[in-house]
Design an enzyme around this catalytic site. Structure first.
Site, short mmCIF file in Angstrom:
data_model
loop_
_atom_site.label_atom_id
_atom_site.label_comp_id
_atom_site.label_asym_id
_atom_site.label_seq_id
_atom_site.Cartn_x
_atom_site.Cartn_y
_atom_site.Cartn_z
N LYS A 29 18.35 -7.49 8.31
CA LYS A 29 18.61 -7.55 7.77
C LYS A 29 19.03 -8.53 6.80
O LYS A 29 19.13 -8.92 5.59
CB LYS A 29 18.83 -5.73 6.43
CG LYS A 29 17.89 -5.37 6.65
CD LYS A 29 16.59 -5.23 5.94
CE LYS A 29 15.48 -4.91 6.10
NZ LYS A 29 14.06 -4.59 5.42
N SER A 37 0.51 -1.60 0.13
CA SER A 37 0.28 -0.15 0.26
C SER A 37 1.41 1.32 0.01
O SER A 37 0.25 2.47 -0.33
CB SER A 37 -1.19 0.16 1.20
OG SER A 37 0.13 -0.49 2.10
N SER A 38 1.98 1.16 0.02
CA SER A 38 2.76 2.38 0.18
C SER A 38 4.01 1.85 -0.26
O SER A 38 4.64 0.64 -0.36
CB SER A 38 3.02 3.03 1.61
OG SER A 38 2.90 2.15 2.52
N GLY A 39 5.28 2.65 0.27
CA GLY A 39 6.75 3.18 -0.11
C GLY A 39 6.60 2.34 -1.68
O GLY A 39 5.78 1.94 -2.59
N ASP A 46 -4.05 -8.77 8.35
CA ASP A 46 -2.41 -8.70 8.83
C ASP A 46 -1.31 -10.11 8.18
O ASP A 46 -1.52 -10.78 8.39
CB ASP A 46 -2.07 -9.16 10.37
CG ASP A 46 -0.82 -9.01 11.31
OD1 ASP A 46 0.15 -9.26 9.94
OD2 ASP A 46 -1.24 -9.73 12.29
N TYR A 65 22.74 1.37 11.43
CA TYR A 65 21.37 1.00 10.52
C TYR A 65 22.01 -0.10 10.56
O TYR A 65 21.60 -1.31 10.81
CB TYR A 65 21.35 1.43 9.25
CG TYR A 65 20.30 0.93 8.28
CD1 TYR A 65 18.70 2.04 8.37
CD2 TYR A 65 20.51 -0.49 8.23
CE1 TYR A 65 17.75 0.43 8.12
CE2 TYR A 65 19.01 -1.21 7.35
CZ TYR A 65 17.80 -0.38 6.86
OH TYR A 65 16.94 -0.87 6.93
N PHE A 79 -1.63 -3.22 5.21
CA PHE A 79 -2.48 -3.03 6.79
C PHE A 79 -3.17 -1.38 7.21
O PHE A 79 -1.98 -1.00 7.31
CB PHE A 79 -1.42 -3.85 8.36
CG PHE A 79 -1.83 -4.52 9.22
CD1 PHE A 79 -3.30 -5.01 8.91
CD2 PHE A 79 -1.72 -4.11 9.86
CE1 PHE A 79 -3.52 -6.13 10.06
CE2 PHE A 79 -1.90 -4.96 11.56
CZ PHE A 79 -3.41 -5.77 11.18
N GLU A 80 -4.08 -1.38 6.59
CA GLU A 80 -4.52 0.22 7.09
C GLU A 80 -5.84 0.17 6.94
O GLU A 80 -6.46 -0.29 7.45
CB GLU A 80 -4.46 0.25 4.84
CG GLU A 80 -3.00 0.26 4.33
CD GLU A 80 -2.21 1.23 4.88
OE1 GLU A 80 -2.15 2.64 5.94
OE2 GLU A 80 -1.03 1.14 4.33
N THR A 96 10.26 7.55 3.16
CA THR A 96 8.81 6.93 2.76
C THR A 96 9.16 6.89 4.68
O THR A 96 9.08 7.55 5.30
CB THR A 96 8.84 5.10 2.70
OG1 THR A 96 9.84 4.49 4.30
CG2 THR A 96 9.54 5.01 1.14
#
Ligand code: NAI
Ligand code: NA
Length: 395
Positions: free
Chosen positions: A241, A47-49, A108, A232, A71-72, A272
């Site tokens: 990661k 839904s994004s990014g 989810d 990071y 998840f929105e 984002t």
């Protein structure tokens, strides 16, 4: 109507601006080289990014039918809903206009119920299989199938790490600190943002027999230049990661059976919802944007994902393009020595007075606002939105 920011989190959004944002991304991929790639795609974190941009790239840069899991929040009693909610709807509208399947699951991603629902849908209405799975979830919490709840911690290993960063709400530079994480926090962060859930998706889809011959899967990662390693790569997120990278190798071996492949894709740092949350990181992004724009190397999510699909994952000829460690690198421009040298020079000169001009603070803000449908040209922000109308139209 204005964007409300608390801390580095946006609290509202503007549907019309979001609609134009989707159109803009579609226009980009439609005018930049056709992708001869996957036909049936599942995007987790759609839904994004990066996930949304991946979905747009395969559907409009190519011709893929897509399933998006995210998840929105819908508009309703608790407010006007989240940006990603509207992104899903506007994406689906455009995809339907093009004659493509675009199914949205608001659910989810970490739950087996969701996986079973998606599998049933693939079998019953999606032609029986998928040929690409994009894993692009960013979350601070994961509830595992056994019911255990894990939270991730943004923190470092070893000594606390401090440096300049900015607060979006006050627009002031502040000193920010990442505290050392405990062993437990580290392990929990890996649980949330590592590769375990990605693995579980593939295991269950594979057991259900819905992965097509030649199936591919990607998950997104970040490495960054040395200057960001303490916050990071060498921190808790970096540990997650590293786990994701190991999962990619494990999955790749597992998928050989169907001539399939799994890759970790190392992306560029950009604005984002998720990256705004990492202390000190947004300041680095403003410096990077300044340099990359000057060198005409700037990319946002959509340019990155279009390049991923077109050049790396589905190259017109030959094999998938990776580095020595079998990772796909979209951070090649970010990490170019001349780019990082220029960023370092700027970084040494940053002060509380000049931080808005020495880096591309304006560009950062514009993109952050655009993520929520603000700062888009051609939108009239003067009037307030009618919640009842939004509920009627979009819920
Ligand atoms: P984002 O916040 O824009 O997107 C996250 C997505 O995950 C959204 O679609 C959201 O709905 C979904 N999501 C979150 N929790 C969920 C849940 N429980 N169930 C279903 N969906 C859920 O984040 P962004 O930046 O696109 O991040 C995606 C991936 O890209 C992450 O793995 C991130 O580490 C990675 N990445 C991001 C970079 C950046 O600079 N933004 C750089 C390199 C990698
Ligand atoms: Na995403």
């Amino acid at each position: 109507m204005e964007l409300i920011i608390q801390g580095n989190v946006a609290k509202n959004c503007h549907p019309e601006g979001l609609r134009l944002g989707i159109d803009k991304q579609i226009n980009y991929v439609e005018s930049h080289g056709e992708i001869y790639g996957p036909r049936k795609v599942l995007v987790i974190g759609a839904s994004s990014g990066y996930g949304l941009a991946s979905r747009i790239a395969v559907a409009f840069g190519g011709d893929a039918d897509t399933i998006g899991v995210s998840f929105e929040k819908s508009p309703g009693e608790k407010g006007m809903g989240s940006a990603g909610w509207y992104n899903n709807i506007f994406f689906r509208r455009r995809a339907h206009e093009k004659g493509l399947i675009a199914k949205n699951f608001i659910a989810d991603a970490f739950s087996d119920t969701t996986r079973n629902d998606v599998i049933a849908y693939i079998k019953q209405e999606f032609g029986g299989s998928i040929d690409l799975l994009v894993y692009s979830v960013a979350s601070g919490v994961r509830i595992c199938p056994d019911g255990t709840r894990y939270t991730s911690t943004l923190g470092v290993r070893g000594q606390a790490f401090s440096g300049p960063g900015f607060d979006l709400e006050t627009r002031k530079m502040v000193n920010q600190t990442l505290e050392p994480v405990t062993e437990r926090q580290l392990a929990d962060t890996v649980k949330v943002m590592g590769g375990e859930d990605w693995q579980r998706w593939i295991d269950m889809l594979s057991a259900a027999g819905v992965l097509a011959e030649g199936f591919k899967t990607v998950a997104y990662s970040y490495t960054g230049p040395k200057s960001t390693w303490p916050l990071y790569k060498e921190g808790a997120l970096g540990a997650a990661k590293a786990h994701l990278h190991a999962t990619a190798d494990h999955l790749d071996a597992q998928l050989q059976r169907i001539n399939g492949h799994a890759y970790a894709v190392v992306c560029k740092a950009l604005v984002t919802k998720a990256s705004a949350f990492i202390p000190m990181f947004p300041l680095y992004i403003t410096l990077l944007y300044k340099v990359m724009k000057q060198k005409r190397l700037h990319e946002t999510c959509i340019e990155q994902m279009h390049r991923l699909m077109l050049n790396h994952l589905y190259p017109p000829m030959g094999n998938v393009i990776t580095d020595d460690e079998r990772r796909i690198r979209l951070d090649d421009f970010e990490l170019r020595p001349d780019v990082q040298q220029a960023v370092e020079l700027l970084r040494k000169r940053v002060t509380t007075e000049n931080f808005k001009t020495i880096g591309d603070f304006a560009g950062y803000l514009t993109e952050f606002y655009a993520l929520n449908g603000f700062s888009m040209p051609d939108v009239d922000y003067s009037s307030e939105l009618d919640l009842r109308q939004l509920v009627k139209e979009y819920s």
